[in-house]
Design a protein around this motif. Sequence first.
Motif, PDB file in Angstrom:
ATOM      1  N   ARG A  22       0.832  -1.197   0.000  1.00 25.44           N
ATOM      2  CA  ARG A  22       0.000   0.000   0.000  1.00 25.44           C
ATOM      3  C   ARG A  22       0.870   1.251   0.000  1.00 25.44           C
ATOM      4  O   ARG A  22       2.046   1.207   0.362  1.00 25.44           O
ATOM      5  CB  ARG A  22      -0.917   0.008   1.223  1.00 25.44           C
ATOM      6  CG  ARG A  22      -0.185   0.248   2.547  1.00 25.44           C
ATOM      7  CD  ARG A  22      -1.056  -0.087   3.736  1.00 25.44           C
ATOM      8  NE  ARG A  22      -1.329  -1.519   3.801  1.00 25.44           N
ATOM      9  CZ  ARG A  22      -2.534  -2.044   4.044  1.00 25.44           C
ATOM     10  NH1 ARG A  22      -3.567  -1.248   4.263  1.00 25.44           N
ATOM     11  NH2 ARG A  22      -2.702  -3.336   4.087  1.00 25.44           N
ATOM     12  N   LEU A  23       0.268   2.345  -0.409  1.00 28.01           N
ATOM     13  CA  LEU A  23       0.879   3.662  -0.273  1.00 28.01           C
ATOM     14  C   LEU A  23       0.291   4.335   0.960  1.00 28.01           C
ATOM     15  O   LEU A  23      -0.910   4.212   1.228  1.00 28.01           O
ATOM     16  CB  LEU A  23       0.604   4.518  -1.508  1.00 28.01           C
ATOM     17  CG  LEU A  23       1.350   4.136  -2.784  1.00 28.01           C
ATOM     18  CD1 LEU A  23       0.749   4.857  -3.985  1.00 28.01           C
ATOM     19  CD2 LEU A  23       2.836   4.459  -2.664  1.00 28.01           C
ATOM     20  N   LEU A  24       1.131   5.025   1.705  1.00 28.39           N
ATOM     21  CA  LEU A  24       0.698   5.765   2.887  1.00 28.39           C
ATOM     22  C   LEU A  24       1.080   7.232   2.747  1.00 28.39           C
ATOM     23  O   LEU A  24       2.196   7.547   2.313  1.00 28.39           O
ATOM     24  CB  LEU A  24       1.340   5.188   4.146  1.00 28.39           C
ATOM     25  CG  LEU A  24       0.869   3.807   4.593  1.00 28.39           C
ATOM     26  CD1 LEU A  24       1.772   3.283   5.699  1.00 28.39           C
ATOM     27  CD2 LEU A  24      -0.577   3.858   5.064  1.00 28.39           C
ATOM     28  N   TYR A  25       0.167   8.102   3.112  1.00 29.44           N
ATOM     29  CA  TYR A  25       0.384   9.545   3.109  1.00 29.44           C
ATOM     30  C   TYR A  25       0.229  10.024   4.550  1.00 29.44           C
ATOM     31  O   TYR A  25      -0.843   9.863   5.151  1.00 29.44           O
ATOM     32  CB  TYR A  25      -0.624  10.225   2.185  1.00 29.44           C
ATOM     33  CG  TYR A  25      -0.579  11.743   2.174  1.00 29.44           C
ATOM     34  CD1 TYR A  25       0.049  12.414   1.138  1.00 29.44           C
ATOM     35  CD2 TYR A  25      -1.184  12.488   3.184  1.00 29.44           C
ATOM     36  CE1 TYR A  25       0.077  13.812   1.121  1.00 29.44           C
ATOM     37  CE2 TYR A  25      -1.146  13.875   3.176  1.00 29.44           C
ATOM     38  CZ  TYR A  25      -0.519  14.528   2.136  1.00 29.44           C
ATOM     39  OH  TYR A  25      -0.486  15.891   2.114  1.00 29.44           O
ATOM     40  N   ILE A  26       1.296  10.598   5.117  1.00 29.55           N
ATOM     41  CA  ILE A  26       1.291  10.996   6.521  1.00 29.55           C
ATOM     42  C   ILE A  26       1.661  12.477   6.616  1.00 29.55           C
ATOM     43  O   ILE A  26       2.762  12.863   6.212  1.00 29.55           O
ATOM     44  CB  ILE A  26       2.282  10.155   7.344  1.00 29.55           C
ATOM     45  CG1 ILE A  26       2.077   8.663   7.061  1.00 29.55           C
ATOM     46  CG2 ILE A  26       2.127  10.440   8.835  1.00 29.55           C
ATOM     47  CD1 ILE A  26       3.154   7.780   7.651  1.00 29.55           C
ATOM     48  N   PRO A  27       0.776  13.321   7.134  1.00 28.75           N
ATOM     49  CA  PRO A  27       1.079  14.750   7.250  1.00 28.75           C
ATOM     50  C   PRO A  27       2.268  14.993   8.178  1.00 28.75           C
ATOM     51  O   PRO A  27       2.544  14.180   9.074  1.00 28.75           O
ATOM     52  CB  PRO A  27      -0.206  15.345   7.835  1.00 28.75           C
ATOM     53  CG  PRO A  27      -1.267  14.345   7.538  1.00 28.75           C
ATOM     54  CD  PRO A  27      -0.583  13.010   7.595  1.00 28.75           C
ATOM     55  N   PRO A  28       2.967  16.115   8.001  1.00 25.84           N
ATOM     56  CA  PRO A  28       4.104  16.436   8.870  1.00 25.84           C
ATOM     57  C   PRO A  28       3.699  16.450  10.348  1.00 25.84           C
ATOM     58  O   PRO A  28       2.653  16.992  10.713  1.00 25.84           O
ATOM     59  CB  PRO A  28       4.517  17.837   8.401  1.00 25.84           C
ATOM     60  CG  PRO A  28       4.000  17.947   7.011  1.00 25.84           C
ATOM     61  CD  PRO A  28       2.744  17.147   6.975  1.00 25.84           C
ATOM     62  N   GLY A  29       4.510  15.808  11.182  1.00 33.50           N
ATOM     63  CA  GLY A  29       4.249  15.782  12.607  1.00 33.50           C
ATOM     64  C   GLY A  29       3.247  14.731  13.058  1.00 33.50           C
ATOM     65  O   GLY A  29       3.083  14.501  14.254  1.00 33.50           O
ATOM     66  N   GLN A  30       2.579  14.085  12.116  1.00 32.31           N
ATOM     67  CA  GLN A  30       1.570  13.091  12.474  1.00 32.31           C
ATOM     68  C   GLN A  30       2.216  11.717  12.674  1.00 32.31           C
ATOM     69  O   GLN A  30       3.134  11.340  11.935  1.00 32.31           O
ATOM     70  CB  GLN A  30       0.491  13.007  11.393  1.00 32.31           C
ATOM     71  CG  GLN A  30      -0.636  12.048  11.706  1.00 32.31           C
ATOM     72  CD  GLN A  30      -1.384  12.423  12.967  1.00 32.31           C
ATOM     73  OE1 GLN A  30      -1.757  13.580  13.156  1.00 32.31           O
ATOM     74  NE2 GLN A  30      -1.591  11.468  13.858  1.00 32.31           N
ATOM     75  N   ALA A  31       1.733  10.962  13.639  1.00 25.54           N
ATOM     76  CA  ALA A  31       2.282   9.640  13.932  1.00 25.54           C
ATOM     77  C   ALA A  31       1.310   8.551  13.504  1.00 25.54           C
ATOM     78  O   ALA A  31       0.085   8.719  13.564  1.00 25.54           O
ATOM     79  CB  ALA A  31       2.571   9.507  15.424  1.00 25.54           C
ATOM     80  N   VAL A  32       1.876   7.433  13.067  1.00 20.54           N
ATOM     81  CA  VAL A  32       1.097   6.220  12.865  1.00 20.54           C
ATOM     82  C   VAL A  32       0.937   5.569  14.243  1.00 20.54           C
ATOM     83  O   VAL A  32       1.897   5.542  15.020  1.00 20.54           O
ATOM     84  CB  VAL A  32       1.818   5.268  11.889  1.00 20.54           C
ATOM     85  CG1 VAL A  32       1.076   3.939  11.776  1.00 20.54           C
ATOM     86  CG2 VAL A  32       1.958   5.929  10.526  1.00 20.54           C
TER      87      VAL A  32
END
Length: 211
Positions: free
Chosen positions: A126-136
């Motif tokens: 899969r592709l993941l898009y994570i905004p700056p500063g956001q944690a999984v």
Amino acid sequence: MSAISHHIPDAMLTAYAAGTLPHAFSVVVASHVSLCLQCRAALEAHQSVGGAILESREKVAVSSSLKSDLLAQLDAPFRPEPVYERSGVYPGPVIEALKGRAPKWKSLGMGVRQDIISAGDEGSVRLLYIPPGQAVPDHSHNGLELTLVLQGSFSDETGKFGVGDLEIANEDLEHTPTADEGEPCICLAATDAPLKFRAFMPRLLQPLFQI
């Protein structure tokens, strides 16, 4: 792009060269190799060794009809395979896995998005898009997880991973990947088993998100 410092282990390159690596992991390895000169050279070395081994093996008898069967295939209609090139931050192998389409993002909450490229019994990619500063959400693993950074960077308990870097996580690692400040972090991730989330809500939503 900064220098790549996290590479593919030799054993995984060997499996990829031999064609025994599961599809989901192969997409990630192929994408990393397209970005990394060091691993590309190592892969070519593995392929050369494999070719030499094949040439040194004893001859094997084949059926008497093999030649005529091969020649008959020359009359079959030829459909050239499409050639997929890099598009934006996405390497050619990712575009090939997407079959030429653009990512179809679906929200996971808190600005995090994903596009499941493929999923099956052997694993998912899969592709993941994570905004700056956001944690999984904090999680460990039931199997193996490969994460390749395509844009931006993220950090976790093991260090920082930038464009081209590959993180390999197994059952021994529990971590909380967090996108660094700057541009959003886009990753290509492959797993061969569901993740193990610590918090209740991610566990509740896990079947829906197929993570």
